[in-house]
Design a protein around this motif. Sequence first.
Motif, PDB file in Angstrom:
ATOM      1  N   PRO A   4      -5.412   3.350  -4.185  1.00 25.92           N
ATOM      2  CA  PRO A   4      -4.321   4.195  -4.657  1.00 25.92           C
ATOM      3  C   PRO A   4      -3.971   5.153  -3.518  1.00 25.92           C
ATOM      4  O   PRO A   4      -4.869   5.614  -2.803  1.00 25.92           O
ATOM      5  CB  PRO A   4      -4.933   4.943  -5.841  1.00 25.92           C
ATOM      6  N   SER A   5      -2.690   5.445  -3.349  1.00 25.34           N
ATOM      7  CA  SER A   5      -2.300   6.125  -2.103  1.00 25.34           C
ATOM      8  C   SER A   5      -2.885   7.530  -1.955  1.00 25.34           C
ATOM      9  O   SER A   5      -3.009   8.024  -0.843  1.00 25.34           O
ATOM     10  CB  SER A   5      -0.783   6.157  -1.961  1.00 25.34           C
ATOM     11  N   PRO A  15       2.594   3.026  -5.281  1.00 28.20           N
ATOM     12  CA  PRO A  15       1.650   4.078  -4.857  1.00 28.20           C
ATOM     13  C   PRO A  15       0.301   3.531  -4.399  1.00 28.20           C
ATOM     14  O   PRO A  15      -0.745   3.883  -4.931  1.00 28.20           O
ATOM     15  CB  PRO A  15       1.513   4.953  -6.107  1.00 28.20           C
ATOM     16  N   ILE A  16       0.324   2.639  -3.434  1.00 25.71           N
ATOM     17  CA  ILE A  16      -0.921   2.129  -2.875  1.00 25.71           C
ATOM     18  C   ILE A  16      -0.863   2.142  -1.345  1.00 25.71           C
ATOM     19  O   ILE A  16       0.210   2.207  -0.764  1.00 25.71           O
ATOM     20  CB  ILE A  16      -1.243   0.696  -3.353  1.00 25.71           C
TER      21      ILE A  16
END
Lengths: 478, 454
Positions: free
Chosen positions: B128-129, B59-60
């Motif tokens: 972080p996405s 999740p980045i």
Amino acid sequence: MKKLMMAFVIILTALNLNAQKADRTKPPKLSPPKSLQLPAVQEFTLTNGLKVYLMEKHQVPLIQLNLILKTGSLNDPDGKEGLADIVFDMLDEGADGMNALQIADEIDFLGANLNISSSLFTSNLSLNVPVSKINDALKIFSKILLKPDFPEAELIRLKKERLTNLMQWHDQPNEIARVAFNKLLFGSHPYGRAEIGTEKSIKKITREDIVDYYNRYFLPGNSFIVAVGDIDKSGLEKLLSEYFAGWSKKGKVEYKIEMPENVNSGKIFLIDKPGAAQSVIYLGDIAPSRTTQDYYSINVMNTILGGSFTSRLNNNLREEHGYTYGAGSRFVLRPVAGYFIAYSSVQTDVTDKALQEFFKELNGIRQAISQEEIDRAKNYTALGYPNNFQTVAGIAGEVEELVYYNLSKDYFNQYIDKILSVKDEEVKSAAEKYIKPDKMIVVVVGDKSRIAEGIKKLNLGKVVEMTVENILGKVPEM
Amino acid sequence: MNKISSQFIYGEPMKRQILILFLFLISGWMSAQTKKIEFVHYKLDNGLNVILHQDNSTPIVAVTVLYHVGSKNEGPERTGFAHFFEHLMFEGSPNIGRGEYFKIVESAGGQLNANTSFDRTFYYEILPSNQLELGLYLESERMLHLKIDSIGVETQRKVVKEERKQSYENRPYGSLLEKIFSNAYKVHPYRWIPIGSVQYIDQAKLDEFIEFYKTFYVPENATLSIAGDINIEETKKLVEKYFGEIPKGNKPIPRPEVVEPPQKNEIREIVYDNVQLPMVVFAYHIPEQGTPDYYALRLLTTLLSGGESARLQKEIKDKKQMALAVGSIPLSLEDPGLFIVYGLTNVGVKAEDLENAIESEIDKVKKELISEYEFQKVRNQIESDFVNQNSRVAGIAENLADYLVYFGDPNLINTEIERYMKVTREDIKRVANKYFTKENRVVLYYLPKSMEKK
């Protein structure tokens, strides 16, 4: 060259999306972060007791396989400092009749990478290999581990290489500062040694010492394997059984190590490097062990002090004063105690002023910490955590830590919450407990004639003037 | 690809450094063996190139902007300007105060940095996405209306001077790159390196910075490359929202047109430095990246020094034990670059003797065709590097942008391997003969100061 792309590439020259207008007056408000979802760490034990930990990751056709031995330079006998470093370096210099070049050639031919290294408590044989070549790679890997020849001629070469490294350190201000910091902080404690040893100890190391070390510490019960990558449990188990189950030596090693003490608390060491372009500054003290209850609060506190770009140290020394390209601090935590270090390389003429600012910040963090700083540090530490899990090598390193320190199975999944739930008082008490400026040692490597007077005037503590030879010894004779 | 660059934030000390010769950033390409890297490429009306790559495994997200300006766009009286300007890009905008840029990113759990090479300047945030939009906001702010004030300029002047000392001057052999490039180039702006010379930054005036910004930091000279846990359609909308309103620069973007004339005679220099051991360095002129000969030279460097079984390591370090370290590296540059070969002598070995030993290995490649076995090994190593590269989203974003800017084709991230695989054994021998000649090279000796004749 400007050929158009493959079918899946879409080129839109004019984009017509009904875009909203951006509110530029403040950063956008966003949804909460996604959680980190990692595959479980699978465990199994080979018949000889060798434990294996696997995390599957199938995105790239690669395997990272690390074999960790719970031994390192801590087990170097007195007078033979540097032994572990040489033992591990010797492993791939000859094995089962293959010489160093044949081994290197086979590994290179597979497109594999093998790194062997040792540190204080552990040592590591780490293999990165395309999954299609894992079988061939393990064949060599297991020979290196189980049937090393330790050829005398290579030992002579490696000893000479180390003496040459020692010699080169004389011209490397950062190396001088690093060796001095350990030596002066820890004194005769094993943490105070240079891992590669001294001229005297390196010259004394014999092939017998190496064989002896190997026989004593290379035991399956004293080791474990971490694998990450494009392989499943049954496939890995089959492979590892084939190559490692025959490793049947019995035994386990317990190390005993005393708590280190700061033997030069409050002293300032000024190591003369005439003509140096900058002054290298290291300050520090003993810190708690990796298993401390305060691990998370220390982490947050240090992020505020010197563990990020906006930290107090970097902001003060770089952004406010322009004394340096960067300043920071960190905690290096070990199974038994560890150390805290704050560092920078500063303009020679402002060495005294920079030291003053260091102490201002080290004292300041004990006084007050704002809510904004705490929140930012917690977010920075917690939300950036998934970055560590991008590559197979990165993940393997995380799993190693988990296994070595026997951390809880859901450690990875809990980490973010643990950081975010650190209380403000805990951050403050971590500063009071672990940052004690008047107890720290200070090491400065720089041009004494230009900095000594200013440093003495600061009255920070006893100033001890030293030469590079006091730290590194004479340039080795070879 | 190997790049030389200077960057905004420095790394940590306390790591054991055996030998750091150059500040190289290694990035790479992608293999035929592995999954294709899918991407979308398009242009906004203002000329901004956009590349998007979706990978939801972690999740980045990496938000990166490449500006096609580097030290080769500088004048000889303003060397180091592009890199210095990179530092100013963190100073803020009308909406983001001085020092806030970092605070915002760190509060979001992100990391950021930038670096400047001979050919381009590269900025990135790894977030972080859920913070994708934040990255777009920040990068668009400094592309739209950077704020440059004298406090920021004065502070960064000092910081960059310390960067130069830390990275080059307070380090043995630290002047190496500067010496290589200043000897090898006489007219082309590669004759200075990105860190430049200190005095010019002091001379630069505020309006020069503004002029530089208006010329080079415009959408038509930039590539926004995003990789990671994103949704392509939503990202397109957000990109339009933040970058669509940035006006075109509409000024001609100057590119150096000067061509370095062929070198006619060998150039040699001896540098006396605070070092214990002599070092020998060869630098041969080679063609720019992307040319067929360049790929052959990449295989050649793997043959010479790719791993412990490579020829230089095997013969000179291991068998003859004349060197503590040997290596070779072709510098991939937009204009014709250099192939560097170096050796650090073992104690008691003369620089002349090491030079001869390296020379004889080079002669061997020129005279003898390499064996099928060695050829296959080199190809395997190159293939394996492919798989290993691009394992981080920031690397993927950067490579996609590089391929677009330098070659006009981001899909080379998938297909460049084919160019390597076209190289034959005969090509390797041919390029060795073509480029590894005396008159085409610079030879540097680094000798301990004690050897200098008074």
